[in-house]
Design a protein around this motif. Sequence first.
Motif, PDB file in Angstrom:
ATOM      1  N   LEU A  37       0.831  -1.206   0.000  1.00  0.00           N
ATOM      2  CA  LEU A  37       0.000   0.000   0.000  1.00  0.00           C
ATOM      3  C   LEU A  37       0.870   1.262   0.000  1.00  0.00           C
ATOM      4  CD1 LEU A  37      -2.779  -1.127   2.526  1.00  0.00           C
ATOM      5  CD2 LEU A  37      -3.014  -0.924   0.042  1.00  0.00           C
ATOM      6  N   HIS A  38       1.987   1.217   0.722  1.00  0.00           N
ATOM      7  CA  HIS A  38       2.883   2.380   0.736  1.00  0.00           C
ATOM      8  C   HIS A  38       3.588   2.552  -0.618  1.00  0.00           C
ATOM      9  CE1 HIS A  38       2.427   3.893   4.793  1.00  0.00           C
ATOM     10  NE2 HIS A  38       2.298   2.639   5.190  1.00  0.00           N
ATOM     11  N   THR A  39       3.860   1.429  -1.267  1.00  0.00           N
ATOM     12  CA  THR A  39       4.442   1.504  -2.612  1.00  0.00           C
ATOM     13  C   THR A  39       3.457   2.171  -3.576  1.00  0.00           C
ATOM     14  OG1 THR A  39       5.639  -0.552  -2.187  1.00  0.00           O
ATOM     15  CG2 THR A  39       5.451   0.127  -4.489  1.00  0.00           C
ATOM     16  N   VAL A  40       2.193   1.787  -3.462  1.00  0.00           N
ATOM     17  CA  VAL A  40       1.144   2.385  -4.303  1.00  0.00           C
ATOM     18  C   VAL A  40       1.078   3.891  -4.053  1.00  0.00           C
ATOM     19  CG1 VAL A  40      -1.353   2.500  -4.741  1.00  0.00           C
ATOM     20  CG2 VAL A  40      -0.242   0.283  -4.447  1.00  0.00           C
ATOM     21  N   ASP A  41       1.118   4.258  -2.776  1.00  0.00           N
ATOM     22  CA  ASP A  41       1.054   5.672  -2.412  1.00  0.00           C
ATOM     23  C   ASP A  41       2.219   6.447  -3.040  1.00  0.00           C
ATOM     24  OD1 ASP A  41      -0.160   7.822  -1.160  1.00  0.00           O
ATOM     25  OD2 ASP A  41       0.971   7.573   0.692  1.00  0.00           O
ATOM     26  N   ALA A  42       3.422   5.874  -2.942  1.00  0.00           N
ATOM     27  CA  ALA A  42       4.613   6.544  -3.476  1.00  0.00           C
ATOM     28  C   ALA A  42       4.536   6.680  -4.993  1.00  0.00           C
ATOM     29  CB  ALA A  42       5.861   5.765  -3.080  1.00  0.00           C
ATOM     30  N   THR A  43       3.888   5.730  -5.647  1.00  0.00           N
ATOM     31  CA  THR A  43       3.801   5.739  -7.109  1.00  0.00           C
ATOM     32  C   THR A  43       2.669   6.625  -7.625  1.00  0.00           C
ATOM     33  OG1 THR A  43       4.550   3.435  -7.057  1.00  0.00           O
ATOM     34  CG2 THR A  43       3.691   4.246  -9.156  1.00  0.00           C
ATOM     35  N   PHE A  44       1.522   6.578  -6.931  1.00  0.00           N
ATOM     36  CA  PHE A  44       0.315   7.193  -7.481  1.00  0.00           C
ATOM     37  C   PHE A  44      -0.171   8.476  -6.804  1.00  0.00           C
ATOM     38  CE2 PHE A  44       0.033   2.858  -9.067  1.00  0.00           C
ATOM     39  CZ  PHE A  44      -0.392   3.054 -10.369  1.00  0.00           C
ATOM     40  N   SER A  45       0.471   8.858  -5.684  1.00  0.00           N
ATOM     41  CA  SER A  45      -0.054  10.021  -4.974  1.00  0.00           C
ATOM     42  C   SER A  45       0.075  11.305  -5.795  1.00  0.00           C
ATOM     43  CB  SER A  45       0.673  10.209  -3.643  1.00  0.00           C
ATOM     44  OG  SER A  45       0.219  11.402  -3.030  1.00  0.00           O
ATOM     45  N   THR A  46      -1.053  11.996  -5.938  1.00  0.00           N
ATOM     46  CA  THR A  46      -1.017  13.281  -6.642  1.00  0.00           C
ATOM     47  C   THR A  46      -0.555  14.385  -5.687  1.00  0.00           C
ATOM     48  OG1 THR A  46      -3.357  13.575  -6.102  1.00  0.00           O
ATOM     49  CG2 THR A  46      -2.845  12.671  -8.272  1.00  0.00           C
ATOM     50  N   TYR A  47      -0.399  14.038  -4.409  1.00  0.00           N
ATOM     51  CA  TYR A  47       0.076  15.006  -3.409  1.00  0.00           C
ATOM     52  C   TYR A  47       1.597  14.965  -3.267  1.00  0.00           C
ATOM     53  CZ  TYR A  47      -4.823  15.236  -2.152  1.00  0.00           C
ATOM     54  OH  TYR A  47      -6.184  15.402  -2.194  1.00  0.00           O
ATOM     55  N   ARG A  48       2.223  13.975  -3.905  1.00  0.00           N
ATOM     56  CA  ARG A  48       3.672  13.882  -3.838  1.00  0.00           C
ATOM     57  C   ARG A  48       4.256  14.314  -5.174  1.00  0.00           C
ATOM     58  NH1 ARG A  48       5.711   8.574  -0.767  1.00  0.00           N
ATOM     59  NH2 ARG A  48       4.101   8.358   0.818  1.00  0.00           N
TER      60      ARG A  48
END
Lengths: 254, 200
Positions: free
Chosen positions: A45-56
């Motif tokens: 889930l953290h990998t997904v966040d790092a890849t797909f977050s529009t806030y990063r």
Amino acid sequence: MSATTSGSVRGPIRHVEYVMGTAVTIDVRDPRVGAGAVDAVVSWLHTVDATFSTYRPDSAISRLDRGEVGLADCPDTVRSVLARCEELRVETVGYFDPRYAGRLDPSGLVKGWSIEQADQILQAAGSRAHCLNAGGDVLARGRPAPGRWWRVGIADPRDRSRLATVVEGADIAVATSGTAERGAHVVDPRTGEPATGWASVTVVGPDLPTADAYATAALAMGDQAREWLAGRTGFEAYAIAPDGATWATPGFPR
Amino acid sequence: MKRIVLTALTTITGIVLLLGVKSQTGAPGLATLAAPGAGSGSTATKRTSAPRATPTPTATVTPTPTGTPTPRKKKLTTKKKSSTSKAKATPRKVTHPRVTPKPKPKPVTRMKVAGQTADTPYGPVQVKVTMLGHRITDVTALQLPGGNQRSSEIAGFAAPQLRKEALSAQSAHIDSVSGATYTSQGYITSLQSALDRAGA
């Protein structure tokens, strides 16, 4: 923070992870599955966040959006998510659009998709009974206990202390899109106006990302959603209007 | 806990779904209506549908007329078999019905557990749960987002209502809730961790 019960009792592993801007509950009921599988889901889930977050600004999606990298330079996951977004954009006649307002934002699909993958991770680890909930989008695999079905409450958008209804089932995905709590946050991409036809739309079916996209699209469609939802094979829907009136597809038992 | 690694045979396509069967499949749907809290005794049936090999969903939906599931009072006492022996063939006049002594209720521990603070886009959220044995009797918010008016409004809106939701959801044996977002999720996160700490 996982809690396991001792002894030979069917010990659920329950873990809540705050990731992707929401809370994800991982609830594994299969007694054969150890905490390692839950850890694998959390890191996924953290990998997904790092890849797909529009806030990063450093995420693959943000860099792709700014044109710094091409689609070929992105991880496979980005290509498969965007391909699926495109299929859904066509199927929802443009109501589900990851590029609306000039920005690339596949968030509407990513949450459900990441949970679908998490489900695969748990199944590969041998789990046949677990429930994943990402910010109110639920994927319930197998059965919580022999002779029981998963019971997923659908929050009443007008009074969150109440449940509007309860869906019971095994191997079900339940996604709800609504205007509750954050005000209208789904925009009709055709008018640019916030969608106000429904207070919430719940879609139940075999796969979570699709159910999620359908619910979002239906909320934006308003009244037209009835006919469109009725035509979705394998999925059933339940909608609540701002005045409390409810509507459901014929196959949704009430 | 033993870990047996199995190769996952089931994939998304092998799913058995329990939702009403669409009329065009021609098969009758499996739908039962039950009172809130009543377990449905239906069993799942595997179906394969002809087109696209997508599974045909079947499900039961329990409508809650009031919206709120009626709390089921759990007996906290352990059930003991009554010691009344079966009557023999020879009839005996019984002047007084036999009274089986009630089993004494076990002492139930009451405890309060604070959950972890969950960071939400609106600010930190933390709740405290009061447990009576394994039952949640109260949920209170220790920390809610403040700072700007909108957040306070949202917090004021979410907390007391979610408190009821947490209590009612438990009493109706709900495994999960669909349709929650940000603040409420933070609230649920903290609530969940409090429950985990309490060993519920």
